[in-house]
Design a protein around this motif. Structure first.
Motif, PDB file in Angstrom:
ATOM      1  N   THR A  81       0.865  -1.243  -0.159  1.00 61.41           N
ATOM      2  CA  THR A  81       0.152  -0.091   0.004  1.00 61.41           C
ATOM      3  C   THR A  81       0.925   1.279   0.003  1.00 61.41           C
ATOM      4  N   ASP A  82       1.794   1.272   0.756  1.00 61.85           N
ATOM      5  CA  ASP A  82       2.651   2.481   1.149  1.00 61.85           C
ATOM      6  C   ASP A  82       3.397   2.653  -0.147  1.00 61.85           C
TER       7      ASP A  82
ATOM      8  N   LEU B 141       0.920   4.233  -2.777  1.00 61.72           N
ATOM      9  CA  LEU B 141       0.556   5.622  -2.611  1.00 61.72           C
ATOM     10  C   LEU B 141       1.961   6.517  -2.843  1.00 61.72           C
ATOM     11  N   ALA B 142       2.998   6.030  -2.854  1.00 65.05           N
ATOM     12  CA  ALA B 142       4.298   6.962  -2.957  1.00 65.05           C
ATOM     13  C   ALA B 142       4.386   7.115  -4.448  1.00 65.05           C
TER      14      ALA B 142
ATOM     15  N   ALA C 174       0.294   9.863  -5.860  1.00 65.81           N
ATOM     16  CA  ALA C 174       0.559  10.873  -4.570  1.00 65.81           C
ATOM     17  C   ALA C 174      -0.196  12.183  -5.130  1.00 65.81           C
TER      18      ALA C 174
ATOM     19  N   VAL D 224      -3.631  11.935  -4.590  1.00 71.81           N
ATOM     20  CA  VAL D 224      -4.023  12.091  -3.254  1.00 71.81           C
ATOM     21  C   VAL D 224      -4.320  13.508  -2.810  1.00 71.81           C
ATOM     22  N   GLY D 225      -3.269  14.466  -3.337  1.00 77.34           N
ATOM     23  CA  GLY D 225      -3.687  15.899  -3.146  1.00 77.34           C
ATOM     24  C   GLY D 225      -4.806  16.361  -3.719  1.00 77.34           C
TER      25      GLY D 225
ATOM     26  N   GLY E   2      -7.753  13.314  -1.938  1.00 85.55           N
ATOM     27  CA  GLY E   2      -7.714  12.943  -0.509  1.00 85.55           C
ATOM     28  C   GLY E   2      -7.413  11.147  -0.340  1.00 85.55           C
ATOM     29  N   ARG E   3      -6.871  11.107   0.804  1.00 85.90           N
ATOM     30  CA  ARG E   3      -5.958   9.956   1.034  1.00 85.90           C
ATOM     31  C   ARG E   3      -7.035   8.883   1.115  1.00 85.90           C
ATOM     32  N   GLU E   4      -8.088   8.866   1.853  1.00 88.92           N
ATOM     33  CA  GLU E   4      -8.892   7.756   2.053  1.00 88.92           C
ATOM     34  C   GLU E   4      -9.575   7.368   0.644  1.00 88.92           C
TER      35      GLU E   4
ATOM     36  N   VAL F 180      -8.316   7.492  -2.240  1.00 89.86           N
ATOM     37  CA  VAL F 180      -7.400   6.825  -3.253  1.00 89.86           C
ATOM     38  C   VAL F 180      -6.878   5.679  -2.674  1.00 89.86           C
ATOM     39  N   LYS F 181      -6.678   5.630  -1.150  1.00 86.75           N
ATOM     40  CA  LYS F 181      -6.518   4.510  -0.463  1.00 86.75           C
ATOM     41  C   LYS F 181      -7.403   3.236  -0.677  1.00 86.75           C
TER      42      LYS F 181
END
Length: 436
Positions: free
Chosen positions: A12-13, A16-17, A22, A25-26, A29-31, A33-34
């Protein structure tokens, strides 16, 4: 020894990286995209996505915005389609909404630094557009305008039985009025009402006489109605306000809709207050418009219920831009040249037929929608496709909503901006490719 397939699932990380993820996400939102990342990880476990294609799959599965609402191509031929959000905003109104989305002077006098009148510029634009109005007020929809009026004027409301109508989604005008605590005094019969029916029931408890435009139905045959001018003359000297709910938000008479009531005429004919929607024929944002006598508008403005019904800064901005800016899309659709619609339909049908599709240009009939001009079809043109296109087109990107007539799917162009013709053709061709 076999390698555990779980080891091939990207972390996952790690996903997301990735720079592209990334950036998403900006934007989203993180949730959100996660959640997309976790869905793709499961697809990798199931073998539906290769590990090296995980980033691309995540990006493909992300929405354009954090909202679940999706832009739709309206090819139904219904100009003000309630299920599709009614009136599309003009580019000027959209820009005004964006400009007003931050901190604004919506209720601040910048010259004095003190509190100022809320949305005064939008209200001034309404008064300028409807010169017969002494004052104006905006709430969040026409039902709210009616509820506020009934509550503020109080007492008994006199209304013709034939105007106790049901509007969209099962909401009924009499139930809405009774929910405010108003008492209804029904006069006349379903099909006939006379001036004397109104005047003979007036008394000290009468709060107002209410005239409601039936909007989405028409009674034909042995009928009689009392128009605003006659009713206003009959109420002269009684002190009883005449309130006309004209519904669709037509500001002034329109040659394409000769029987549709408008705000300016209703006030000029003697109505004390007129109520209408902002997101129908006016072509603006969802709003309830109240125009008329200054003392009555002030009475509504000072009622405690108004606080619960007032609109926000973005609605005021969009409304002012609609009134002062270029013609909004609904008004352009209403004024569309039929020959131009036929030419668009012919060009689109030829483009689709050249790709091997069963597509032809046909005459069609569009509608105002939103309860406006129910018996007044608008001549139009459409692209006709096999009926089986209807469902997959609604799942296209962007979704395309037409209507089925007989065994054909019709894509009516009066309700679609010319700038969207290419997107419509692309969506149809994409659906056809996925079928074959």
């Amino acid at each position: 020894m076999s390698t555990d397939p779980r080891r091939r699932v990207p972390r996952t990380d790690t996903l997301l990286a990735d720079p592209q993820v990334a950036a998403a996400v900006g934007r989203l939102g993180r949730e959100l995209v996660k959640a997309a990342v976790q869905e793709v990880q499961q697809r990798v476990r199931d073998g539906a996505v290769a590990p090296e294609g995980a980033v691309a799959a995540v990006l493909a599965g992300l929405p354009t915005t954090p909202s679940s609402l999706r832009p739709v191509l309206n090819a139904t031929g219904v100009l003000v389609h309630t299920n599709l959000g009614r009136a599309p905003l003009s580019p000027a109104a959209v820009e005004a909404v964006v400009a007003a989305s931050g901190t604004t002077d919506v209720e601040l006098d910048l010259a004095t630094g003190r509190r100022g009148p809320r949305g005064e510029a939008a209200l001034a634009a309404l008064r300028e557009a409807v010169p017969a109005a002494q004052a104006a007020l905006v709430v969040n929809n026409c039902a709210a305008a009616l509820a506020l009026t009934a509550t503020a004027l109080g007492g008994e409301l006199v209304i013709a039985r034939g105007e106790l109508v049901e509007i969209g989604d099962g909401f009924r005008i009499p139930e809405l009025l009774e929910a405010t605590g108003a008492r209804l005094r029904e006069v006349g019969t379903t099909n006939r009402v006379a001036l004397e029916d109104y005047t003979r029931v007036l008394g000290p408890d009468t709060g107002a006489v209410l005239k409601v435009h039936p909007s989405n139905f028409v009674v034909r045959g042995f009928t009689r109605a009392v128009e605003v001018a006659e009713l206003a003359a009959g109420l002269a000297g009684t002190g009883v306000p005449l309130v006309a709910d004209v519904g669709s938000g037509l500001l002034r008479p329109h040659p394409a809709l000769p029987e549709e009531p408008d705000l300016q005429t209703a006030l000029a004919d003697g109505a004390d207050l007129v109520l209408a929607s902002g997101d129908k024929l006016l072509g603006g944002p969802q709003a309830g418009l109240v125009l008329g006598r200054a003392d009555l508008v002030r009475r509504l403005r000072r009622h405690p219920l108004y606080r619960a019904l007032r609109v926000d800064k973005t609605t005021l901005a969009a409304l002012e831009a609609t009134l002062r800016g270029p013609r909004p899309p609904v008004q352009r659709m209403l004024a569309a040249d039929v020959d131009g619609l036929r030419a668009r339909a012919a060009a689109l049908a030829a483009r689709l037929a050249a790709a091997g599709l069963d597509a032809v240009a046909v005459e069609s009939q569009a509608r105002v929608g939103g309860g406006g001009a129910p018996e007044h079809p608008l001549p139009s043109a459409a692209v006709s496709l096999p009926e089986a296109f209807a469902v997959p087109l609604r799942a296209a990107t962007p979704p395309v909503v037409g209507h089925v007539a007989g065994d054909r799917t019709l894509l009516d162009l009066r309700s679609l901006a010319p700038a969207d013709d290419d997107a419509l053709a692309t969506a149809v061709l994409d659906v056809a490719r996925r079928w074959t």
